[in-house]
Enzyme design. Sequence first.
Site, mmCIF file in Angstrom:
data_model
loop_
_atom_site.group_PDB
_atom_site.id
_atom_site.type_symbol
_atom_site.label_atom_id
_atom_site.label_comp_id
_atom_site.label_asym_id
_atom_site.label_seq_id
_atom_site.Cartn_x
_atom_site.Cartn_y
_atom_site.Cartn_z
ATOM 1 N N HIS A 150 -22.382 -29.384 56.827
ATOM 2 C CA HIS A 150 -21.149 -29.446 57.622
ATOM 3 C C HIS A 150 -20.709 -30.900 57.845
ATOM 4 O O HIS A 150 -20.041 -31.215 58.822
ATOM 5 C CB HIS A 150 -21.313 -28.722 58.970
ATOM 6 C CG HIS A 150 -21.350 -27.223 58.816
ATOM 7 N ND1 HIS A 150 -20.211 -26.469 58.638
ATOM 8 C CD2 HIS A 150 -22.386 -26.362 58.797
ATOM 9 C CE1 HIS A 150 -20.556 -25.188 58.520
ATOM 10 N NE2 HIS A 150 -21.868 -25.095 58.606
ATOM 11 N N GLY B 284 -24.408 -15.978 43.887
ATOM 12 C CA GLY B 284 -24.035 -15.819 45.284
ATOM 13 C C GLY B 284 -25.162 -16.074 46.274
ATOM 14 O O GLY B 284 -25.090 -15.652 47.419
ATOM 15 N N ALA B 285 -26.197 -16.787 45.870
ATOM 16 C CA ALA B 285 -27.336 -17.029 46.764
ATOM 17 C C ALA B 285 -27.241 -18.394 47.436
ATOM 18 O O ALA B 285 -28.120 -18.785 48.191
ATOM 19 C CB ALA B 285 -28.643 -16.933 45.977
ATOM 20 N N GLY B 286 -26.175 -19.138 47.139
ATOM 21 C CA GLY B 286 -26.031 -20.461 47.734
ATOM 22 C C GLY B 286 -26.526 -21.565 46.828
ATOM 23 O O GLY B 286 -26.654 -22.719 47.249
ATOM 24 N N SER C 122 -25.011 -22.114 43.860
ATOM 25 C CA SER C 122 -23.827 -22.496 43.105
ATOM 26 C C SER C 122 -23.920 -22.235 41.604
ATOM 27 O O SER C 122 -23.802 -23.134 40.782
ATOM 28 C CB SER C 122 -23.478 -23.957 43.375
ATOM 29 O OG SER C 122 -22.085 -24.060 43.408
ATOM 30 N N SER C 123 -24.112 -20.972 41.282
ATOM 31 C CA SER C 123 -24.080 -20.576 39.870
ATOM 32 C C SER C 123 -22.701 -20.843 39.274
ATOM 33 O O SER C 123 -22.575 -21.169 38.094
ATOM 34 C CB SER C 123 -24.441 -19.101 39.720
ATOM 35 O OG SER C 123 -23.463 -18.265 40.310
ATOM 36 N N ASP D 277 -20.735 -29.261 45.074
ATOM 37 C CA ASP D 277 -21.464 -28.426 44.112
ATOM 38 C C ASP D 277 -21.257 -28.909 42.686
ATOM 39 O O ASP D 277 -22.205 -29.060 41.915
ATOM 40 C CB ASP D 277 -20.997 -26.965 44.208
ATOM 41 C CG ASP D 277 -21.289 -26.368 45.569
ATOM 42 O OD1 ASP D 277 -21.942 -27.048 46.395
ATOM 43 O OD2 ASP D 277 -20.860 -25.224 45.808
#
Length: 382
Positions: A34, A120-122, A124-125, A170
Amino acid sequence: MEMKDRIQEKFQTLFGEAGDLYASAGRINLIGEHTDYNGGYVFPGAIDCGIIAAVKPNGTAKVKAFSLDYDEYVEFGLKEEDKPEQQWARYIFGVCRETVKRGGKVEGFNTVFAGDVPLGAGLSSSAALESTFAFALNDIFDNHIDKFDLAKIGQSTEHNYCGVKCGIMDQFASVFGKKGSLIRLNCKTLEYKYFPFNPEGYRVVLIDSCVKHELASSAYNKRRASCENAAAAIRKNHPEVEFLSDAKRVWLDEVRSEIPEEDFLRAEYVIGEVQRVLDVCDALERGDYETVGEMMYQTHFGLSKLYEVSCEELDFLNKLARKMDVTGSRVMGGGFGGCTINLVKDELYDTFVNAAVEQFTAKFGHAPKVYPVVISDGARKL
Ligand code: ADP
Ligand code: MG
């Protein structure tokens, strides 16, 4: 069979020749959460899972793409109106379009690709996918677009073709990632610096709570508003404060009575977090992973108690890590679900991971997922 061999085999079957192989990676963020929209630092690195693509120009005006993981073939043209239906193909299409918008040449090509970043696991695929193709097209069509712009091609793809208004972290990490290094990125100036990350005797593991609580987007907007409000109050005394991350802690104290207590707490977290990134960088230069871990716990505390973006599942995993003497642990990403990132001593690794899976499952009724990661190279030709 290895992923790249499966890719080449399929490429050969579909197109009758071999493609050139390119790869890029997912990413973690060790600390600096953040902070991006507050003009502060993030501290990501590329990981040892990613996307590999075989690519070869085909002399037509069409892209012929096969996704091994979706077992699906899609063909599309390169004009704006040729946007494909399939989500995965839109990432590739978007990268083509954004390359062209930056003056690059893109002609038809064949591709087969696959990946091993959990979706979608964080991790960043999607950035891994974008930067693989941004890098590949730049190389194949000899465009000489600089690396920062390759990251921006991925970011704009998310904005303009996938409906995700993401920051630059990302794609930046995925393009710039380097084995054994994390990269501190100043989100205000976009200056960056590599720091050594070779945690000998420790491992990095993510525990995915597999929950996504729904408040995320409204809460996110409220947090941003609080930060802007605190920065505006501080700016009255200190005009040099453009973003909240420019403020010193004592400057925040000066305005405590002028702003809602909630805004104060949010700002307290952000100002502390910017300093923690700097402290972690210093610690890494000394090889002091115990301090790194302690800062991760402090970040978790801040995210949970001051910024209030954690949740029961993540606090549970964090508390368990602390109880078991894990070196560092914190929620990674925006919060309200997703993963914790943990820095764990080798000898504690199996005990911790087993306990986390067992106790989390017993409490919440579903198993978390476990992703061990190693800091690795970003976009490259294989
Ligand atoms: P993440 O947090 O992992 O980036 P996103 O929802 O942003 O999650 O991106 C996931 C999307 O990226 C998938 O739905 C898919 O369209 C695309 N994608 C990622 N990895 C692959 C893959 N291995 N094969 C095909 N598409 C992929
Ligand atoms: Mg994504």
